[in-house]
Design a protein around this motif. Structure first.
Motif, PDB file in Angstrom:
ATOM      1  N   ALA A 124      56.580  22.522 -10.357  1.00  0.00           N
ATOM      2  CA  ALA A 124      56.064  21.201 -10.741  1.00  0.00           C
ATOM      3  C   ALA A 124      54.822  21.310 -11.609  1.00  0.00           C
ATOM      4  N   GLN A 179      55.525  21.150 -15.254  1.00  0.00           N
ATOM      5  CA  GLN A 179      55.770  19.804 -15.783  1.00  0.00           C
ATOM      6  C   GLN A 179      54.486  18.999 -15.886  1.00  0.00           C
ATOM      7  N   VAL A 180      53.585  19.179 -14.927  1.00  0.00           N
ATOM      8  CA  VAL A 180      52.321  18.443 -14.948  1.00  0.00           C
ATOM      9  C   VAL A 180      51.519  18.778 -16.198  1.00  0.00           C
ATOM     10  N   VAL A 215      51.227   9.592 -15.212  1.00  0.00           N
ATOM     11  CA  VAL A 215      52.421  10.236 -14.652  1.00  0.00           C
ATOM     12  C   VAL A 215      52.100  11.663 -14.216  1.00  0.00           C
ATOM     13  N   ALA A 216      51.342  12.390 -15.048  1.00  0.00           N
ATOM     14  CA  ALA A 216      50.984  13.771 -14.712  1.00  0.00           C
ATOM     15  C   ALA A 216      50.137  13.828 -13.440  1.00  0.00           C
ATOM     16  N   ARG A 240      52.238  12.919 -10.372  1.00  0.00           N
ATOM     17  CA  ARG A 240      53.140  14.038 -10.070  1.00  0.00           C
ATOM     18  C   ARG A 240      52.365  15.155  -9.373  1.00  0.00           C
ATOM     19  N   PHE A 249      51.503  14.078  -5.652  1.00  0.00           N
ATOM     20  CA  PHE A 249      52.612  14.123  -4.699  1.00  0.00           C
ATOM     21  C   PHE A 249      53.093  15.554  -4.475  1.00  0.00           C
ATOM     22  N   ASP A 250      53.112  16.354  -5.511  1.00  0.00           N
ATOM     23  CA  ASP A 250      53.589  17.721  -5.355  1.00  0.00           C
ATOM     24  C   ASP A 250      52.607  18.557  -4.538  1.00  0.00           C
TER      25      ASP A 250
END
Length: 282
Positions: free
Chosen positions: A91, A94-95, A143-144, A147, A150-151
């Motif tokens: 993750a 993606q962040v 969004v980053a 994310r 939560f991750d």
């Protein structure tokens, strides 16, 4: 809530002292990183110095816009570089990719802003296509950050859960007041962009508070505090710019321009620190 292997990339920060010193507190900055940070700050602060001593307006404008653009693209490079240091499916990859995309969007807007001024010999109008890029950074960062929250399994304390909506409302009220002339404008494009700035920046600030409140002392990488400070600098830069624009007091090369390269420099530093922590065993 402690950060587990899922959020820390394999390091249990609360139960593993070695991981805590390496991941949660971060590796010490190298001499090269310290030198680059000092040079970055000096280059940014020169914007303020040139404004204070009244150097030629065109020179101030070119230097300021150039430093902002350079800072943004370098920051994006570090975000993408850090993203690639994580394996596919992680993750964190993606962040940092989203963070880099947001910075690139801003940089593209800044590229248009600068080129328009260079080619026309006039200040870039408000709004302009540059604002599309400037506004994209907010949603991509939100969004980053979410994310990441939560991750990493970050749990915001009660005070933050209560404070975040209040910060959102207070920041929105301030942004609305600052952008009120644009919101009430008869030009639909000015009205639309002014409303967007009045919503996007306060939302980013409140989400940043919510995420940062869950860091704790032994839960997450110190590198992310650099990102938080960078986002705060970015918020105040945007609102200061809007305030000056609507009072016809902004010109490229103004002292407030320093807040953007400082903000992007902090984000770049956070990315570099995150990559260093990961390389060291995160």
């Amino acid at each position: 809530m402690r950060a587990t292997a899922k959020g820390c990339g394999g390091a249990d920060c609360d139960s593993d002292p070695e991981s805590q010193s390496r991941f949660c507190m971060g590796e010490a900055m190298s001499t090269a990183e310290k030198l680059l940070t000092v040079l970055w700050l000096l280059a940014a602060l020169l914007i303020v110095a040139l404004d204070l001593v009244g150097i030629d307006a065109d020179l101030r404008s070119s230097y300021s816009n150039g430093v902002q653009l350079f800072a943004a693209y370098v920051s994006a490079f570090f975000c993408f570089r850090t993203s690639r240091s994580f394996p596919a499916g992680n993750a964190a990859r993606q962040v940092w990719l989203l963070m880099g995309a947001g910075v690139v969007a801003w940089a593209l807007g800044q590229s248009y802003f600068w080129l328009y001024g260079l080619l026309s010999g006039q200040e870039t109008p408000y709004p302009s296509p540059a604002d599309v890029g400037f506004l994209m950074i907010g949603p991509l960062f939100v969004v980053a950050l979410l994310r990441f929250r939560f991750d990493a399994g970050l749990a915001a304390p009660l005070w933050a859960m209560l404070a975040a909506p209040l910060v959102l409302l207070a920041a929105a009220a301030m942004a609305t007041y600052i952008n009120l002339a644009g919101i009430q404008s008869g030009d639909w494009s000015i009205r639309l962009v002014s409303i967007a700035y009045s919503v996007a920046d306060p939302l980013l600030l409140s989400v940043t508070l919510l995420v940062a409140s869950g860091f704790g002392r032994g839960s997450i990488a110190r590198s992310w505090w650099y990102v938080v400070l960078g986002i705060a600098s970015f918020f105040f830069a945007n609102q200061s710019y809007s305030a000056l624009v609507f009072h016809d007091r902004y010109a490229s090369g103004s002292a407030i321009d320093v807040l953007w390269p400082i903000g992007f420099g902090l984000i770049a530093l956070g990315a570099a620190r995150s990559r260093a922590a990961h390389s060291a065993g995160w």
